[in-house]
Design an enzyme around this catalytic site. Structure first.
Site, PDB file in Angstrom:
ATOM      1  N   ASP A  49       0.840  -1.199   0.000  1.00 44.95           N
ATOM      2  CA  ASP A  49       0.000   0.000   0.000  1.00 44.95           C
ATOM      3  C   ASP A  49       0.877   1.252   0.000  1.00 44.95           C
ATOM      4  OD1 ASP A  49      -2.277  -1.456  -0.213  1.00 44.95           O
ATOM      5  OD2 ASP A  49      -3.207  -0.756   1.649  1.00 44.95           O
ATOM      6  N   ASN A  75      -3.267  -4.349  -1.254  1.00 41.02           N
ATOM      7  CA  ASN A  75      -4.536  -4.331  -1.981  1.00 41.02           C
ATOM      8  C   ASN A  75      -4.672  -3.074  -2.846  1.00 41.02           C
ATOM      9  OD1 ASN A  75      -4.849  -3.232   0.804  1.00 41.02           O
ATOM     10  ND2 ASN A  75      -6.885  -2.669   0.090  1.00 41.02           N
ATOM     11  N   HIS A  76      -4.032  -1.967  -2.430  1.00 40.92           N
ATOM     12  CA  HIS A  76      -4.142  -0.759  -3.258  1.00 40.92           C
ATOM     13  C   HIS A  76      -3.339  -0.873  -4.556  1.00 40.92           C
ATOM     14  CE1 HIS A  76      -6.534   2.091  -0.784  1.00 40.92           C
ATOM     15  NE2 HIS A  76      -6.294   1.130   0.091  1.00 40.92           N
ATOM     16  N   HIS A 191      -2.072  -2.969   6.758  1.00 38.06           N
ATOM     17  CA  HIS A 191      -3.432  -2.998   6.210  1.00 38.06           C
ATOM     18  C   HIS A 191      -4.498  -2.445   7.141  1.00 38.06           C
ATOM     19  CE1 HIS A 191      -6.680  -4.061   3.583  1.00 38.06           C
ATOM     20  NE2 HIS A 191      -7.195  -4.918   4.428  1.00 38.06           N
TER      21      HIS A 191
END
Ligand SMILES: [Mn+2]
Length: 241
Positions: A49, A75-76, A191
């Site tokens: 991220d 996830n980004h 996260h």
């Protein structure tokens, strides 16, 4: 590029881990300076991220090109890849999560970012004098590190949802699961933003929100050999630019 990367011990300098960066590389640099980080011999491992939310997301490629900086795909980064590869994506969620800067880039630039993001591993491990340290963005989806390594290296069939779990899961925190990962000295994850680092078993959660726009968080650095962490700033945090 492998979904899993191994790093031998660093005999010449120190190794650090840092949580989610989210477009705040200037703030990160200040924390590295405070720790006396030496780019000639030290290494920095990011749980991923790097982008979205902060004003400096476009610096992610510069940082990824630095020979002492290594990062997991969060996830980004995966959201950016999903966009470029025309995979299903919840655009309302993506924009609300800080992805507008990426959607405003020209397609050529988007492709450049996505190509580099696609090279980032889902998990990495670093040998230290005191044992093996693992990093994933959100959590280890399997009961042992060896199982995750073997699976991501392609020696075992991949279970569906495994990569998503690595990048998105908050289960261990929600359950306050103390079981840990038996074949690691420590697993380091980000996260989920927390007011201070939280250790569950041997799993260190280190996203202390150094990227927060109101400056209420700070970046946690973990020394991988000692597992010591920097202290939160005592003065009023710099709200940055
Ligand atoms: Mn994340």
């Amino acid at each position: 590029m492998s979904k899993f990367e191994h790093f031998d011990a660093n005999p010449d300098g120190r190794d650090f881990a840092v949580g989610d960066i989210h477009g705040h590389f200037s703030r990160l640099q200040r924390v590295l300076d405070e720790a006396g980080f030496d780019p000639v011999v030290d290494r920095l491992f990011s749980v991923g991220d790097l982008v979205d939310r902060g004003p400096e997301s476009e610096l992610a490629l510069d940082w990824l090109a630095r020979p002492w900086f290594f990062a997991i795909q969060g996830n980004h980064e995966f959201l950016a890849i999903q966009h470029v590869q025309h995979r299903p994506l919840d655009y309302r969620m993506y924009k609300a999560s800080g992805g507008a800067w990426f959607l405003e880039l020209k397609p050529d630039a988007q492709a450049l970012f996505a190509a580099q993001f696609a090279r980032m591993p889902l998990a990495l491990e670093v040998e230290t004098a005191c044992g093996l340290i693992g990093l994933v963005h959100a959590d280890c989806p399997l009961p042992t590190w060896d199982l995750l390594r073997t699976t991501l290296l392609g020696h075992m069939p991949e279970q569906s949802g495994l990569e998503e779990f690595c990048q998105w899961s908050r289960k261990r925190l929600q359950l306050q699961d103390m079981s840990g990962i038996p074949d690691l000295r420590a697993l380091i994850v980000g996260h989920t933003p927390l007011p201070e680092p939280q250790t569950l078993g041997n799993v260190l959660h280190i996203d202390t929100g150094g990227w927060r726009s109101n400056g209420s968080g700070y970046f946690t650095l973990v020394d991988l050999a000692t597992l010591e962490m920097n202290s939160p700033p005592t003065s009023a945090p710099d709200t940055g630019v």
